[in-house]
Design an enzyme around this catalytic site. Structure first.
Site, PDB file in Angstrom:
ATOM      1  N   LEU A 113       0.824  -1.200   0.000  1.00 17.88           N
ATOM      2  CA  LEU A 113       0.000   0.000   0.000  1.00 17.88           C
ATOM      3  C   LEU A 113       0.860   1.253   0.000  1.00 17.88           C
ATOM      4  CD1 LEU A 113      -2.784  -0.971   2.588  1.00 17.88           C
ATOM      5  CD2 LEU A 113      -2.855  -1.137   0.093  1.00 17.88           C
TER       6      LEU A 113
ATOM      7  N   THR B 109      10.470   6.470   3.022  1.00 11.96           N
ATOM      8  CA  THR B 109      11.469   5.658   3.704  1.00 11.96           C
ATOM      9  C   THR B 109      11.201   4.180   3.476  1.00 11.96           C
ATOM     10  OG1 THR B 109      10.446   5.242   5.877  1.00 11.96           O
ATOM     11  CG2 THR B 109      11.442   7.421   5.506  1.00 11.96           C
TER      12      THR B 109
ATOM     13  N   ASP C 146      15.381   1.911   9.041  1.00  9.29           N
ATOM     14  CA  ASP C 146      14.880   0.793   9.836  1.00  9.29           C
ATOM     15  C   ASP C 146      14.135   1.422  11.005  1.00  9.29           C
ATOM     16  OD1 ASP C 146      14.403  -1.304  11.557  1.00  9.29           O
ATOM     17  OD2 ASP C 146      16.457  -2.061  11.547  1.00  9.29           O
TER      18      ASP C 146
ATOM     19  N   ASN D 131       3.373   3.199   7.984  1.00 13.09           N
ATOM     20  CA  ASN D 131       2.923   2.075   7.180  1.00 13.09           C
ATOM     21  C   ASN D 131       3.841   0.863   7.270  1.00 13.09           C
ATOM     22  OD1 ASN D 131       1.391   0.792   4.869  1.00 13.09           O
ATOM     23  ND2 ASN D 131       3.394   1.053   3.888  1.00 13.09           N
TER      24      ASN D 131
ATOM     25  N   SER E  24      -3.067   0.396  10.877  1.00 10.25           N
ATOM     26  CA  SER E  24      -3.333  -0.748  11.733  1.00 10.25           C
ATOM     27  C   SER E  24      -3.810  -1.897  10.841  1.00 10.25           C
ATOM     28  CB  SER E  24      -4.366  -0.373  12.803  1.00 10.25           C
ATOM     29  OG  SER E  24      -4.615  -1.450  13.666  1.00 10.25           O
TER      30      SER E  24
ATOM     31  N   TYR F 145       0.934 -11.186  15.643  1.00  9.20           N
ATOM     32  CA  TYR F 145       0.748 -10.077  14.699  1.00  9.20           C
ATOM     33  C   TYR F 145      -0.356  -9.149  15.174  1.00  9.20           C
ATOM     34  CZ  TYR F 145      -1.169  -7.616  10.666  1.00  9.20           C
ATOM     35  OH  TYR F 145      -1.676  -6.636   9.841  1.00  9.20           O
TER      36      TYR F 145
ATOM     37  N   LYS G  49      -0.853  -4.937  16.590  1.00  5.69           N
ATOM     38  CA  LYS G  49      -1.814  -3.947  16.108  1.00  5.69           C
ATOM     39  C   LYS G  49      -2.737  -3.482  17.234  1.00  5.69           C
ATOM     40  CE  LYS G  49      -0.448  -3.883  11.797  1.00  5.69           C
ATOM     41  NZ  LYS G  49       0.209  -2.669  11.246  1.00  5.69           N
TER      42      LYS G  49
ATOM     43  N   THR H 109      -1.581  -7.522  -1.243  1.00  6.73           N
ATOM     44  CA  THR H 109      -0.363  -6.714  -1.326  1.00  6.73           C
ATOM     45  C   THR H 109       0.913  -7.543  -1.221  1.00  6.73           C
ATOM     46  OG1 THR H 109      -0.328  -6.343   1.066  1.00  6.73           O
ATOM     47  CG2 THR H 109      -1.550  -4.750  -0.290  1.00  6.73           C
TER      48      THR H 109
END
Length: 282
Positions: free
Chosen positions: A19, A37, A61, A88, A139, A153, A157, A188
């Site tokens: 994205l 970045t 990073d 992101n 998120s 994971y 979030k 994605t």
């Protein structure tokens, strides 16, 4: 805060793929400035080649807080300030809680939660001084619910959700808006590009439940390119929301999820009252 008709400066992490890559192109296409970045700065070279000095491409990073501070300082020196931060950068670790190693769990939190925390903290002094700014935290629908085989994971979030909700209340007085973007389902390549936990046969049922649930949810994969229009509209909104779903199907699923949560709490309210005890502790 600048208006939609005035070029703004965006700082987007994870801008080289997924994205983030679509958003970077859209931001520049409408004439704004971009600090892009990525861990691999070479992947950002085409942006600079096409858009010249409106782009500052930086290798970053986000788990390195000192490097984040340096990147934000370079962005502010180059463009005079950051109007919109988009956190992101992230990856998705698939694995049951027992399957995930300590190193994988820490790495997941370092990128998805602490990385966003460091960049958020780095831009806040400038935004507070200007009394304007937008912070967009990417998120996930999984930041609002939890599924088997995604526990670590989704915990990253959920942590991002809590921090951002508190932050929104803290910085509203300075004209800074915080929004959590909750993508529902977009192809994605996130899973393919992310580290994965070892698969223990003992948890085959958890992975099966995850994929069966995804198939039964009715979520239709969305168009990643279309999210760019939604992001720009969000940035232009005078009073943006604290949370917004990107994609369809999520609202219906959340109604079911939250109705079930409330029903379970009501069912066990007798234990809540038992734990409360009598007035005065008597």
């Amino acid at each position: 805060m600048t208006t939609a008709d005035t070029p703004r400066t965006w700082f987007v992490t994870g801008a080289s793929r997924g994205l983030g890559a679509y958003w970077a192109e859209a931001i520049l296409a409408r004439g704004d400035r971009l600090v892009a970045t990525a861990r691999d700065s070479a992947a950002l070279a085409p942006l600079s080649e096409r858009h010249g000095d409106r782009v500052l491409s930086l290798r970053l990073d986000v788990t390195d807080s000192a490097a984040v501070d340096d990147a934000v300082r370079a962005a502010e020196e180059r463009f005079g300030g950051i109007d919109v931060l988009v956190n992101n950068a992230g990856h998705m670790l698939v694995g049951a809680v027992e399957e995930v190693t300590e190193e994988q769990a820490r790495a997941q939190m370092d990128v998805n939660y602490f990385g966003a925390l460091w960049t958020t903290r780095a831009v806040l002094p400038g935004m507070r001084q200007r009394r304007a700014g937008r912070i967009v935290q990417v998120s996930s629908f999984g930041g609002l619910v939890a599924y088997p085989a995604l526990g670590v994971y989704q915990s990253s979030k959920w942590a991002l959700e809590a921090m951002s909700e508190s932050l929104a209340a803290e910085v509203a007085a300075y004209g800074i808006h915080v929004t959590l973007v909750e993508p529902v389902m977009f192809p994605t390549g996130l899973v393919a590009s992310s580290p994965q936990a070892r698969q223990d046969p003992a948890y085959a049922h958890a992975r099966e439940a995850l994929y069966a649930g995804a198939g039964a949810s009715g979520f239709a994969p969305g168009d990643p390119a279309a999210t760019a229009d939604a992001l720009l509209a969000l940035a232009d909104a005078p009073e943006p929301p604290l949370r917004v779903l990107f994609g369809t199907g999520g609202l219906e699923a959340l109604r079911t999820e939250y109705t079930g949560r409330l029903a379970a709490l009501e069912q066990w309210d007798h234990l809540s009252r038992l734990a409360q005890g009598k007035p005065g502790g008597q």
